[in-house]
Design a protein around this motif. Structure first.
Motif, PDB file in Angstrom:
ATOM      1  N   UNK A 371       0.829  -1.202   0.000  1.00 50.78           N
ATOM      2  CA  UNK A 371       0.000   0.000   0.000  1.00 50.78           C
ATOM      3  C   UNK A 371       0.865   1.255   0.000  1.00 50.78           C
ATOM      4  N   UNK A 372       1.881   1.268   0.875  1.00 54.53           N
ATOM      5  CA  UNK A 372       2.764   2.434   0.945  1.00 54.53           C
ATOM      6  C   UNK A 372       3.476   2.665  -0.389  1.00 54.53           C
ATOM      7  N   UNK A 373       3.902   1.579  -1.047  1.00 55.57           N
ATOM      8  CA  UNK A 373       4.583   1.707  -2.334  1.00 55.57           C
ATOM      9  C   UNK A 373       3.679   2.326  -3.386  1.00 55.57           C
ATOM     10  N   UNK A 374       2.413   1.860  -3.438  1.00 53.95           N
ATOM     11  CA  UNK A 374       1.528   2.294  -4.510  1.00 53.95           C
ATOM     12  C   UNK A 374       0.895   3.660  -4.274  1.00 53.95           C
ATOM     13  N   UNK A 375       1.148   4.273  -3.102  1.00 60.48           N
ATOM     14  CA  UNK A 375       0.727   5.659  -2.924  1.00 60.48           C
ATOM     15  C   UNK A 375       1.932   6.596  -2.913  1.00 60.48           C
ATOM     16  N   UNK A 376       3.117   6.039  -3.154  1.00 58.57           N
ATOM     17  CA  UNK A 376       4.336   6.837  -3.154  1.00 58.57           C
ATOM     18  C   UNK A 376       4.670   7.288  -4.572  1.00 58.57           C
ATOM     19  N   UNK A 377       5.713   8.096  -4.670  1.00 55.07           N
ATOM     20  CA  UNK A 377       6.160   8.574  -5.984  1.00 55.07           C
ATOM     21  C   UNK A 377       6.865   7.487  -6.782  1.00 55.07           C
ATOM     22  N   UNK A 378       7.153   6.355  -6.147  1.00 54.31           N
ATOM     23  CA  UNK A 378       7.874   5.270  -6.816  1.00 54.31           C
ATOM     24  C   UNK A 378       6.941   4.126  -7.226  1.00 54.31           C
ATOM     25  N   UNK A 379       5.639   4.367  -7.231  1.00 51.54           N
ATOM     26  CA  UNK A 379       4.678   3.315  -7.563  1.00 51.54           C
ATOM     27  C   UNK A 379       4.909   2.811  -8.980  1.00 51.54           C
ATOM     28  N   UNK A 380       4.989   1.481  -9.179  1.00 55.59           N
ATOM     29  CA  UNK A 380       5.190   0.929 -10.531  1.00 55.59           C
ATOM     30  C   UNK A 380       3.976   1.139 -11.430  1.00 55.59           C
ATOM     31  N   UNK A 381       2.776   1.234 -10.821  1.00 60.36           N
ATOM     32  CA  UNK A 381       1.550   1.519 -11.567  1.00 60.36           C
ATOM     33  C   UNK A 381       0.885   2.705 -10.898  1.00 60.36           C
ATOM     34  N   UNK A 382       0.619   3.725 -11.655  1.00 54.50           N
ATOM     35  CA  UNK A 382       0.080   4.946 -11.068  1.00 54.50           C
ATOM     36  C   UNK A 382      -1.360   4.763 -10.616  1.00 54.50           C
ATOM     37  N   UNK A 383      -1.675   5.387  -9.513  1.00 54.47           N
ATOM     38  CA  UNK A 383      -3.034   5.459  -8.970  1.00 54.47           C
ATOM     39  C   UNK A 383      -3.671   4.072  -8.796  1.00 54.47           C
ATOM     40  N   UNK A 384      -3.016   3.213  -8.030  1.00 56.94           N
ATOM     41  CA  UNK A 384      -3.604   1.926  -7.660  1.00 56.94           C
ATOM     42  C   UNK A 384      -3.395   1.693  -6.170  1.00 56.94           C
ATOM     43  N   UNK A 385      -4.006   2.546  -5.321  1.00 56.73           N
ATOM     44  CA  UNK A 385      -3.847   2.361  -3.876  1.00 56.73           C
ATOM     45  C   UNK A 385      -4.459   1.070  -3.365  1.00 56.73           C
ATOM     46  N   UNK A 386      -5.349   0.452  -4.156  1.00 57.01           N
ATOM     47  CA  UNK A 386      -5.973  -0.813  -3.762  1.00 57.01           C
ATOM     48  C   UNK A 386      -5.198  -2.033  -4.213  1.00 57.01           C
ATOM     49  N   UNK A 387      -3.902  -1.878  -4.519  1.00 59.31           N
ATOM     50  CA  UNK A 387      -3.097  -3.004  -5.006  1.00 59.31           C
ATOM     51  C   UNK A 387      -3.083  -4.162  -4.016  1.00 59.31           C
ATOM     52  N   UNK A 388      -3.120  -3.852  -2.708  1.00 58.27           N
ATOM     53  CA  UNK A 388      -3.115  -4.918  -1.700  1.00 58.27           C
ATOM     54  C   UNK A 388      -4.353  -5.794  -1.822  1.00 58.27           C
ATOM     55  N   UNK A 389      -5.507  -5.207  -2.107  1.00 60.94           N
ATOM     56  CA  UNK A 389      -6.732  -5.979  -2.242  1.00 60.94           C
ATOM     57  C   UNK A 389      -6.721  -6.818  -3.520  1.00 60.94           C
ATOM     58  N   UNK A 390      -6.115  -6.291  -4.585  1.00 58.86           N
ATOM     59  CA  UNK A 390      -5.998  -7.060  -5.831  1.00 58.86           C
ATOM     60  C   UNK A 390      -5.130  -8.298  -5.603  1.00 58.86           C
ATOM     61  N   UNK A 391      -4.018  -8.129  -4.875  1.00 60.11           N
ATOM     62  CA  UNK A 391      -3.185  -9.281  -4.551  1.00 60.11           C
ATOM     63  C   UNK A 391      -3.954 -10.289  -3.704  1.00 60.11           C
ATOM     64  N   UNK A 392      -4.764  -9.811  -2.759  1.00 57.56           N
ATOM     65  CA  UNK A 392      -5.577 -10.710  -1.934  1.00 57.56           C
ATOM     66  C   UNK A 392      -6.526 -11.530  -2.800  1.00 57.56           C
ATOM     67  N   UNK A 393      -7.124 -10.910  -3.813  1.00 67.04           N
ATOM     68  CA  UNK A 393      -8.027 -11.638  -4.708  1.00 67.04           C
ATOM     69  C   UNK A 393      -7.287 -12.741  -5.442  1.00 67.04           C
ATOM     70  N   UNK A 394      -6.048 -12.482  -5.843  1.00 65.64           N
ATOM     71  CA  UNK A 394      -5.253 -13.507  -6.526  1.00 65.64           C
ATOM     72  C   UNK A 394      -4.956 -14.684  -5.595  1.00 65.64           C
ATOM     73  N   UNK A 395      -4.644 -14.392  -4.337  1.00 59.11           N
ATOM     74  CA  UNK A 395      -4.396 -15.465  -3.369  1.00 59.11           C
ATOM     75  C   UNK A 395      -5.638 -16.320  -3.158  1.00 59.11           C
ATOM     76  N   UNK A 396      -6.808 -15.682  -3.098  1.00 57.75           N
ATOM     77  CA  UNK A 396      -8.048 -16.439  -2.909  1.00 57.75           C
ATOM     78  C   UNK A 396      -8.409 -17.252  -4.137  1.00 57.75           C
ATOM     79  N   UNK A 397      -8.019 -16.783  -5.318  1.00 59.39           N
ATOM     80  CA  UNK A 397      -8.243 -17.582  -6.521  1.00 59.39           C
ATOM     81  C   UNK A 397      -7.441 -18.885  -6.456  1.00 59.39           C
ATOM     82  N   UNK A 398      -6.202 -18.793  -5.962  1.00 58.07           N
ATOM     83  CA  UNK A 398      -5.393 -20.005  -5.769  1.00 58.07           C
ATOM     84  C   UNK A 398      -6.041 -20.912  -4.728  1.00 58.07           C
ATOM     85  N   UNK A 399      -6.531 -20.319  -3.624  1.00 56.60           N
ATOM     86  CA  UNK A 399      -7.189 -21.104  -2.579  1.00 56.60           C
ATOM     87  C   UNK A 399      -8.403 -21.844  -3.124  1.00 56.60           C
TER      88      UNK A 399
END
Length: 446
Positions: A371-399
């Motif tokens: 979360x801190x990375x994606x709201x910083x000036x060094x974010x690899x993808x701009x304006x994606x503060x919800x990146x943590x939730x997207x990763x969570x969805x990927x983990x649940x897809x594996x589950x």
């Protein structure tokens, strides 16, 4: 095989106490949810991004303590009974909340979270208590009732914490301490022991009372081990909410402690309805396997909606979808208790809690830093503060994929899980020797 004994007022009172215990503990934890990150901000005098890193460290410390001590607590409850562990937990939490309320510096607050991790045994032991007194075919609904207790506490706790925190950030900690101490007094005078001495393990074995020995127990039961993997991924994904919800909603929508408290109250309402009503009604129609897979699929959709919602309204509309994911927990938990020897139910619960704690060691820091990375000036993808939730969805897809394979031989018919606090019957006659948060519900947003 003997039939379960008829319920007695003593047993009904015991189950009611377990319900109240979980509700009060959830209420105590829920009260501090909206204020703890803001208190950290005050103590360090830093930015939201820096506070997010500290919130992750607090969560990792808490779960490290649970990872180490949960198997010990489970083994102790198998050896000395559930009542002792539950009472010590409630008393320890009450004292610890007082220390946190008085903490003038960050390191003392940090120490308080460590003690909380050691003491927070009542959730796991409460599930072992249920496994002691509820017959197998009724456990999914009984675990659903405990989930409803979580929901009730989650409705009132964050809303009350947000209201109290509006006046004083430390006031919720005093109220949480009072609730835990009241719970200890209530349990001391009301709660009977669910595990008679003749049904306990003969000795306390340190080889099994450690996180790695507990995993060995899971490996003895192949289906349990596979479901435990699903369980681990569920809990790992859950920490995307635990470690970022307060700061994410502040950053994304400008919500303060009061707004966070009210929205988490909405989560509690939806979760309570799912656990208390839908689990019991849908289980006879869908069966354990379908319930697990449907719940996991809805969790994936809920996390994606959280991460990608462009407005606060759409974020709020995603809450019911996410909460419907709670359909997966009770049947999965029930299925695992069916596979384990009755006298090892406490160790099973300790092992599962250790897995949840292991997820908590890495999850908070991982998601908070993401979360801190994606709201910083060094974010690899701009304006994606919800990146943590997207990763969570990927983990649940594996589950979900793992659950499909793990439960492929489970019959689709369901047991008539018609359970309430008034009609649960003890299962002492069902098994030779009686012996699991829901951890998906047990780990709270922090």
């Amino acid at each position: 095989m003997n039939q379960p004994a008829e319920p007695t007022p003593h047993r009904r009172a015991a189950l009611a106490f377990i319900f109240v215990t979980v509700m009060l503990d959830m209420l105590a934890f829920g009260i501090i949810i909206p204020v703890l990150p803001h208190l950290i901000v005050d103590l360090i005098g830093g930015s939201i991004a820096r506070a997010a890193v500290w919130v992750g460290a607090f969560g990792a410390l808490y779960m490290t303590m649970q990872f180490v001590f949960s198997p010990v607590q489970g083994a102790l409850s198998d050896r000395y009974g559930r009542r002792t562990v539950i009472l010590i937990s409630s008393l320890g939490l009450g004292v610890d909340f007082i220390v946190m309320a008085l903490a003038p510096v960050l390191w003392l607050l940090f120490l308080g979270r460590a003690v909380s991790g050691v003491c927070a045994a009542s959730f796991s032991t409460a599930n072992a208590y249920i496994a002691d007194i509820v017959p197998k075919e009724k456990r999914a609904a009984a675990f659903g009732m405990l989930g409803a207790a979580f929901g009730i506490g989650f409705i009132v706790g964050p809303a009350l914490g947000g209201f109290l925190g509006h006046w004083n950030l430390r006031l919720p900690f005093w109220v949480a301490a009072s609730l835990s101490l009241v719970n200890f007094c209530y349990g001391y005078f009301v709660l009977p022991e669910s595990l008679p001495k003749e049904r306990r393990t003969a000795s306390f074995d340190w080889r099994h009372a450690n996180p790695f020995g507990a995993v060995v127990l899971l490996r003895r039961y192949p289906q349990v081990f596979a479901l435990a993997t699903v369980f681990f991924l569920i809990n790992l994904a859950q920490f995307s909410l635990n470690s970022t919800y307060v700061l994410f909603t502040d950053y994304r929508f400008g919500w303060g402690p009061q707004a966070v408290g009210y929205t988490l109250g909405l989560v509690g309402v939806c979760s309570g309805l799912v656990q208390a009503v839908l689990v019991r009604r849908l289980m006879p129609k869908l069966g354990e396997r379908r319930m697990i897979l449907i719940g996991l699929s809805l969790c994936v959709l809920g996390y994606l909606a959280f991460g990608l919602a462009p407005t606060a309204l759409l974020f709020l509309l995603a809450i019911p979808v996410f909460c419907l994911g709670g359909l997966a927990g009770p049947p999965a938990q029930s299925m695992m208790t069916h596979q384990v020897d009755p006298h090892e139910q406490g160790r099973l619960q300790g092992a599962l809690t250790s897995l949840a704690s292991l997820a908590g060691i890495f999850g908070p820091a991982m998601f908070a830093n993401l979360f801190a990375l994606f709201i910083s000036d060094h974010a690899p993808v701009s304006h994606l503060p919800g990146a943590a939730f997207v990763l969570a969805a990927m983990l649940l897809a594996v589950a979900t994929l793992v659950a499909i394979r793990a439960t492929r031989h489970v019959p689709q018919t369901a047991h008539p899980d018609d359970v309430s606090l008034a009609n649960v019957q003890p299962a002492m006659g069902d098994v030779p020797t009686p012996g699991i948060p829901s951890p998906h519900s047990a780990e709270q947003t922090r």
